[in-house]
Design a protein around this motif. Structure first.
Motif, PDB file in Angstrom:
ATOM      1  N   ALA A  48       0.700  -1.580   0.191  1.00  0.00           N
ATOM      2  CA  ALA A  48      -0.342   0.083   0.172  1.00  0.00           C
ATOM      3  C   ALA A  48       0.616   1.221   0.012  1.00  0.00           C
ATOM      4  O   ALA A  48       1.993   1.152   0.475  1.00  0.00           O
ATOM      5  CB  ALA A  48      -0.928   0.110   1.106  1.00  0.00           C
ATOM      6  N   THR A  49       0.494   2.494  -0.607  1.00  0.00           N
ATOM      7  CA  THR A  49       1.102   3.601  -0.949  1.00  0.00           C
ATOM      8  C   THR A  49       0.760   4.526  -0.079  1.00  0.00           C
ATOM      9  O   THR A  49      -0.980   4.733  -0.036  1.00  0.00           O
ATOM     10  CB  THR A  49       1.755   3.865  -1.653  1.00  0.00           C
ATOM     11  OG1 THR A  49       0.845   3.817  -2.867  1.00  0.00           O
ATOM     12  CG2 THR A  49       3.000   2.533  -2.343  1.00  0.00           C
ATOM     13  N   ILE A  50       0.827   6.192   0.254  1.00  0.00           N
ATOM     14  CA  ILE A  50       0.072   6.863   0.424  1.00  0.00           C
ATOM     15  C   ILE A  50       0.474   8.036   0.714  1.00  0.00           C
ATOM     16  O   ILE A  50       2.132   7.989   1.103  1.00  0.00           O
ATOM     17  CB  ILE A  50      -0.639   6.793   2.572  1.00  0.00           C
ATOM     18  CG1 ILE A  50      -1.710   8.224   2.730  1.00  0.00           C
ATOM     19  CG2 ILE A  50       1.265   6.521   3.475  1.00  0.00           C
ATOM     20  CD1 ILE A  50      -1.374   7.563   4.289  1.00  0.00           C
ATOM     21  N   THR A  56      -5.109   7.056  -0.889  1.00  0.00           N
ATOM     22  CA  THR A  56      -3.905   5.795  -0.864  1.00  0.00           C
ATOM     23  C   THR A  56      -4.002   5.464  -1.754  1.00  0.00           C
ATOM     24  O   THR A  56      -5.054   5.447  -2.706  1.00  0.00           O
ATOM     25  CB  THR A  56      -5.088   5.111   0.195  1.00  0.00           C
ATOM     26  OG1 THR A  56      -5.897   5.437   0.191  1.00  0.00           O
ATOM     27  CG2 THR A  56      -4.513   5.850   2.172  1.00  0.00           C
ATOM     28  N   TYR A  58      -4.292   0.810  -2.395  1.00  0.00           N
ATOM     29  CA  TYR A  58      -3.743  -0.806  -2.186  1.00  0.00           C
ATOM     30  C   TYR A  58      -3.303  -1.780  -2.919  1.00  0.00           C
ATOM     31  O   TYR A  58      -4.033  -1.644  -3.339  1.00  0.00           O
ATOM     32  CB  TYR A  58      -4.965  -0.837  -1.333  1.00  0.00           C
ATOM     33  CG  TYR A  58      -4.996  -0.317  -0.181  1.00  0.00           C
ATOM     34  CD1 TYR A  58      -6.036   0.355  -0.138  1.00  0.00           C
ATOM     35  CD2 TYR A  58      -4.280  -0.439   1.382  1.00  0.00           C
ATOM     36  CE1 TYR A  58      -6.613   2.102   1.109  1.00  0.00           C
ATOM     37  CE2 TYR A  58      -4.388   1.010   2.035  1.00  0.00           C
ATOM     38  CZ  TYR A  58      -5.971   1.771   2.571  1.00  0.00           C
ATOM     39  OH  TYR A  58      -5.838   2.190   3.166  1.00  0.00           O
ATOM     40  N   THR A  67      -5.512  -0.918   5.735  1.00  0.00           N
ATOM     41  CA  THR A  67      -6.100   0.728   6.221  1.00  0.00           C
ATOM     42  C   THR A  67      -4.999   1.550   6.407  1.00  0.00           C
ATOM     43  O   THR A  67      -4.445   1.041   7.373  1.00  0.00           O
ATOM     44  CB  THR A  67      -8.206   0.615   6.509  1.00  0.00           C
ATOM     45  OG1 THR A  67      -8.292   0.522   6.291  1.00  0.00           O
ATOM     46  CG2 THR A  67      -8.143   2.813   6.460  1.00  0.00           C
ATOM     47  N   LEU A  68      -4.663   2.599   5.504  1.00  0.00           N
ATOM     48  CA  LEU A  68      -3.618   2.789   5.825  1.00  0.00           C
ATOM     49  C   LEU A  68      -3.799   4.269   6.360  1.00  0.00           C
ATOM     50  O   LEU A  68      -5.040   5.528   5.993  1.00  0.00           O
ATOM     51  CB  LEU A  68      -2.053   3.630   5.061  1.00  0.00           C
ATOM     52  CG  LEU A  68      -1.866   2.964   4.137  1.00  0.00           C
ATOM     53  CD1 LEU A  68      -1.038   3.266   2.597  1.00  0.00           C
ATOM     54  CD2 LEU A  68      -0.672   2.531   5.349  1.00  0.00           C
TER      55      LEU A  68
END
Length: 130
Positions: A48-50, A56, A58, A67-68
């Motif tokens: 995942a990235t934010i 965000t 996933y 969840t970020l």
């Protein structure tokens, strides 16, 4: 931009864990932060990235379960992992290096970081087992 991940542990299938990734203020405010995991004998997978603005993304394998979130005051990114499965067992890493995307290999199965990328901080072990 190597970061240290923390918060791993042993959890039963269906359980939850929250991982933390603390960054300096400058990195936190300007860089996207990604979470990655590596299971034994497998490539390191993008989880995942934010972005710095909170957008965000996933991997399909964790969508709906992970969840970020960002805590701006603590300059920390959290990965909340629910409904954990044995296949989530891996060492989890966080990374804010903008160059890492040049080492991605992506397909319908997700994105993986090629082995020649070697700028990782300390990861945290997540084990999902009964």
């Amino acid at each position: 931009v190597q970061l240290q991940a923390s918060g791993g542990g042993l959890v039963q299938p269906g359980g939850s864990l929250r991982l933390s990734c603390a960054a300096s203020g400058s990195i936190f405010s300007s860089n996207a932060i990604g979470w990655y995991r590596q299971a034994p004998g497998k490539q390191r997978e993008l989880v995942a990235t934010i972005t710095s603005s909170g957008i965000t993304e996933y991997a399909d394998s964790v969508k709906g379960r992970f969840t970020l979130s960002r805590d701006n005051a603590k300059t920390t990114v959290y990965l909340q992992m629910n409904s954990l499965k044995p296949e989530d067992t891996a060492v989890y890493y966080c990374n804010a290096d903008p160059e890492i995307v040049t080492f991605y290999s992506c397909s319908g199965n997700g994105c993986y970081v090629r082995d020649e990328y070697d700028h990782w901080g300390q990861g945290t072990q997540v084990t999902v087992s009964s």
